[in-house]
Design an enzyme around this catalytic site. Sequence first.
Site, PDB file in Angstrom:
ATOM      1  CD  GLU A   1       3.198  33.565  21.305  1.00 57.44           C
ATOM      2  OE1 GLU A   1       3.077  34.243  22.359  1.00 57.44           O
ATOM      3  OE2 GLU A   1       2.224  33.212  20.632  1.00 57.44           O
TER       4      GLU A   1
ATOM      5  CG  ASN B   1      -2.272  31.044  22.225  1.00 56.55           C
ATOM      6  OD1 ASN B   1      -1.301  31.368  22.908  1.00 56.55           O
ATOM      7  ND2 ASN B   1      -2.192  30.833  20.923  1.00 56.55           N
TER       8      ASN B   1
ATOM      9  CG  ASP C   1      -1.095  34.014  19.470  1.00 59.44           C
ATOM     10  OD1 ASP C   1      -0.767  33.522  20.564  1.00 59.44           O
ATOM     11  OD2 ASP C   1      -0.485  33.756  18.420  1.00 59.44           O
TER      12      ASP C   1
END
Length: 296
Positions: free
Chosen positions: A21, A153, A203
């Site tokens: 991430e 997000n 995301d």
Amino acid sequence: MTQSDLFLPMIALKAHAELGEGPRWHAREKRLYWVDIAANALHRFDPESGVDEIRTFDAPVGCFAFRKSGGLLLAMKQGFATLEGWDARPLPFGEQLFTASPDIRFNDGRTDPAGRFWAGSVNLKKSAHDAALYRLDRDGVITKIEGGMLTCNGAAFSADGRRFYHADTPSHALRGYECDPATGTLSGRRILHQFPFGKGRPDGGSVDQEGCYWTALFDGGRVARLSPEGEILMEIALPVTRPTMIVFGGEDRRTAYVTTARTGLSDVQLAEQPLAGSIFTFRVEVPGLPEWDFGL
């Protein structure tokens, strides 16, 4: 690099990350920083040499920012922390918001052009809509901006700091706002784009120099570029189903990097996706925006 090479995904790093991430390009170091949240790990990747350095901590790092004074700002399980250097110990910074909230941690964030850091949280058990968006001012004061979410997000700003985007990922909705650069106040919330259920959910994301928003579609196996009005302009397929974040780097900021995840995939799915958890890269026509530093 030829025109035919544009938008052609290639492997930058076979990372095997559980939950890769938050990639961020460090222009001065010419390195890609990123995290594996599930492994409590911060990575520093040099695309030129292929070397990927790793720091592990006692708690997960959801996201981070480069600091104007040097080092990093980390958004961790309980709250924010500063890291004076790569080998330093993290020091708490500001109120530790989630000390008494075992199911909540920081998840995704972005620095705005004024040097403030915006970070969203996640309810790990998806048991309540108590995740939220927070703004960390340069003096360490934390302000709750918006609540009522499961997974906050995709935080990203336009070049002038007047537009802000983020998503509550399980809702499949990408949100857009007007932002006052002087005060850090949001207004005019709207749904920029509602993605259909079952085809990937938004995301992490980044904005390019034309004001278009790029998003990684988790469980959608692709990244998408949207106009400032929310129209899908382009989609790029990846050989894995769980991309998590897209960012732009390289000397001209025309090299896209996409982190991906293995978490939640079955043994059969992992066998079908041997590159899950890798970082992918491709070239784009329009440069992305630089990463702004946190602080004065």
